[in-house]
Design a protein around this motif. Structure first.
Motif, PDB file in Angstrom:
ATOM      1  N   SER A   1      -3.911  10.362  17.993  1.00  0.00           N
ATOM      2  CA  SER A   1      -5.075  10.139  18.840  1.00  0.00           C
ATOM      3  C   SER A   1      -4.836  10.695  20.226  1.00  0.00           C
ATOM      4  CB  SER A   1      -5.360   8.650  18.956  1.00  0.00           C
ATOM      5  OG  SER A   1      -5.684   8.166  17.692  1.00  0.00           O
TER       6      SER A   1
ATOM      7  N   VAL B   1      -8.810  13.721  18.213  1.00  0.00           N
ATOM      8  CA  VAL B   1      -9.498  12.538  17.743  1.00  0.00           C
ATOM      9  C   VAL B   1      -9.589  11.529  18.885  1.00  0.00           C
ATOM     10  CG1 VAL B   1      -9.424  10.663  16.076  1.00  0.00           C
ATOM     11  CG2 VAL B   1      -8.559  12.920  15.461  1.00  0.00           C
ATOM     12  N   VAL B   2     -10.746  11.036  19.134  1.00  0.00           N
ATOM     13  CA  VAL B   2     -10.897  10.049  20.193  1.00  0.00           C
ATOM     14  C   VAL B   2     -11.122   8.682  19.562  1.00  0.00           C
ATOM     15  CG1 VAL B   2     -12.249   9.365  22.198  1.00  0.00           C
ATOM     16  CG2 VAL B   2     -11.933  11.793  21.685  1.00  0.00           C
ATOM     17  N   ARG B   3     -10.240   7.754  19.890  1.00  0.00           N
ATOM     18  CA  ARG B   3     -10.445   6.391  19.380  1.00  0.00           C
ATOM     19  C   ARG B   3     -11.550   5.746  20.196  1.00  0.00           C
ATOM     20  NH1 ARG B   3      -5.127   3.020  18.241  1.00  0.00           N
ATOM     21  NH2 ARG B   3      -4.946   3.150  20.493  1.00  0.00           N
ATOM     22  N   ARG B   4     -12.459   5.128  19.520  1.00  0.00           N
ATOM     23  CA  ARG B   4     -13.617   4.570  20.232  1.00  0.00           C
ATOM     24  C   ARG B   4     -13.212   3.328  21.034  1.00  0.00           C
ATOM     25  NH1 ARG B   4     -18.899   3.947  16.875  1.00  0.00           N
ATOM     26  NH2 ARG B   4     -17.818   2.043  16.255  1.00  0.00           N
TER      27      ARG B   4
END
Ligand code: FES
Ligand code: FES
Lengths: 165, 152
Positions: free
Chosen positions: B2, B10-13
């Motif tokens: 991440s 990838v962006v963790r919400r």
């Protein structure tokens, strides 16, 4: 009617009507609103909690039927830490609006407690009582595979969207 | 892996930690002091004329605050969210055109009482012929809404 049970490790008693659903005892009397009501008729699984370690749909049970039982809700699954399944949902984008998510996570955690190496088919079977209206099930299955690997002490598979350069 | 960059990774919400731990707040989770619950009486017929609605037994029940039928809400106009050219009433006291169309609404001190009151409201219907097939509907042999020229 008085009902006494253990919820997330705490002994609780509540005075309920005999017809009160377990999910309403949890949400309204105990303020555990992480357990959701989607359909109130046993279809969607949003209300899934653990009763003595097994996933049950808390909208299909009366609160009084849980007398003496040990209930775990999403709030008590990992007590402030993240359970591997919770981590999997976060890491693998297993949710969008999150409404179905607590139920999905409780079903998945229940399944993995019995079998930490489920096949894709077994995972799908394990969550067939849970409906998601936004994410689609693909990433939910990936999230559970991630959790299974973690629980076995393995390295989870790389996410599909990771492009090697 | 991440990353916090919005590009190429990838962006963790940020909203997920609350959502996965049952700490999110949805509308149904909000409690308001003096909150009441509504429940609806709905048509069991796909097409029927509403002949009468008897709310007297429900009105007398403990915890029932108000009962509304078509004439009580007519002045408020049709449903605000319109998907068709035909206006749909908030509550229908005339001709219901699908199973589940609302004919009365109960407001009560809690959801169980509201549901009990719904069960104690007696609606008399005269069932009308229903069209349950698209092709059949397209022939216009029976109009769903008299105010229109065609079903299509
Ligand atoms: S709310 Fe219990 S199954 Fe849908
Ligand atoms: S994430 Fe929205 S219903 Fe499943």
């Amino acid at each position: 009617m008085e009902v006494s049970l253990t919820v997330n490790g705490r002994n609780v008693s509540s005075d309920v009507e005999p017809r009160t659903l377990l999910v309403h005892l949890l949400r309204e009397d105990l303020d555990l609103t992480g357990t959701h009501v989607g359909c109130e008729s046993g279809y969607c699984g949003a209300c899934t909690v653990h009763l003595d370690g097994k996933p049950v749909k808390s909208c299909t049970m009366l609160a009084v039927q849980a007398e003496g039982a040990d209930i775990t809700t999403i709030e008590g699954l990992a007590n402030g830490e993240l359970h591997a399944v919770q981590e999997g949902f976060w890491e693998r984008h297993g949710l969008q609006c999150g409404y179905c998510t607590p139920g999905m996570i409780m079903s998945a955690a229940g399944m993995l407690a019995e079998n930490d190496s489920p096949s894709e088919g077994e995972i799908k079977h394990g969550i067939e009582g849970n409906l998601c209206r936004c994410t689609g099930y693909h990433n939910i299955v990936k999230a559970i595979e991630y959790a299974a690997a973690k629980m076995r002490g393995d390295e989870p598979a790389e996410p599909e969207w990771e492009v090697s350069s | 892996m991440s990353t916090t960059s919005a590009l190429g990774g990838v962006v963790r919400r940020r909203e997920d930690p609350a959502l996965i731990q049952g700490k999110a707040r949805y509308v149904d989770d909000i409690k308001v002091r003096g909150e009441t619950s509504a429940a609806f009486v709905r048509s069991p017929f796909a097409h029927a004329k509403v002949l009468s609605i008897d709310t007297s037994e429900a009105e007398a029940m403990d915890g029932v605050i108000a009962i509304f039928t078509a004439s009580d809400v007519e002045h408020m106009g049709p449903l605000a969210a319109q998907v068709a050219i035909v206006p749909r009433p908030l509550l229908n006291g005339d001709v219901v055109r699908h199973v589940g169309e609302a004919v009365a609404m109960v407001v009560a001190t809690d959801r169980y009482v509201a549901q009990d009151a719904v069960d104690a409201i007696f609606v008399e219907y005269e069932p009308l012929e229903a069209i349950v097939d698209l092709k059949d509907a397209a022939t216009d042999r029976l109009l769903v809404h008299d105010s229109t020229e065609s079903n299509t």
